[in-house]
Design a protein around this motif. Sequence first.
Motif: not given
Length: 124
Positions: A1-22
């Motif tokens: 479960m902790a592994e899935n949470l860590r992977k979700s956090n990494e994916d979320l961080d990746k998407f947040l870094k790549e999202r376009p600016d306002a």
Amino acid sequence: MAENLRKSNEDLDKFLKERPDALELVQKNILKDPKIAPALQHQAEELKRAQLETALAHKIVNRPPASELIDHNILHDSHVAPALQRQEAELKRSQLEDLLNTKINERPKPEELVEKHILEGQVV
């Protein structure tokens, strides 16, 4: 479960870094222009739409008649469905080519023209 949470956090961080600016989202009409107060944004959109409608109506009223477009070779004077107009033009061109080839093949030879006194001199 902790592994899935860590992977979700990494994916979320990746998407947040790549999202376009306002600003990019505003240019793509995903976000509203932040320079305009939210209370006025709807009115600004309505104004732009009304201006566009007015401009289009003006262009439609002032567009040239079909006869003028035909005279300038923009439209073709045809009574065939638009989907078939290209084939009609190709057929006309082919018929013209055939007619010209026939005329060229039927034209008299230079010897015949000299004999009929249409051309002067000797045939080379």
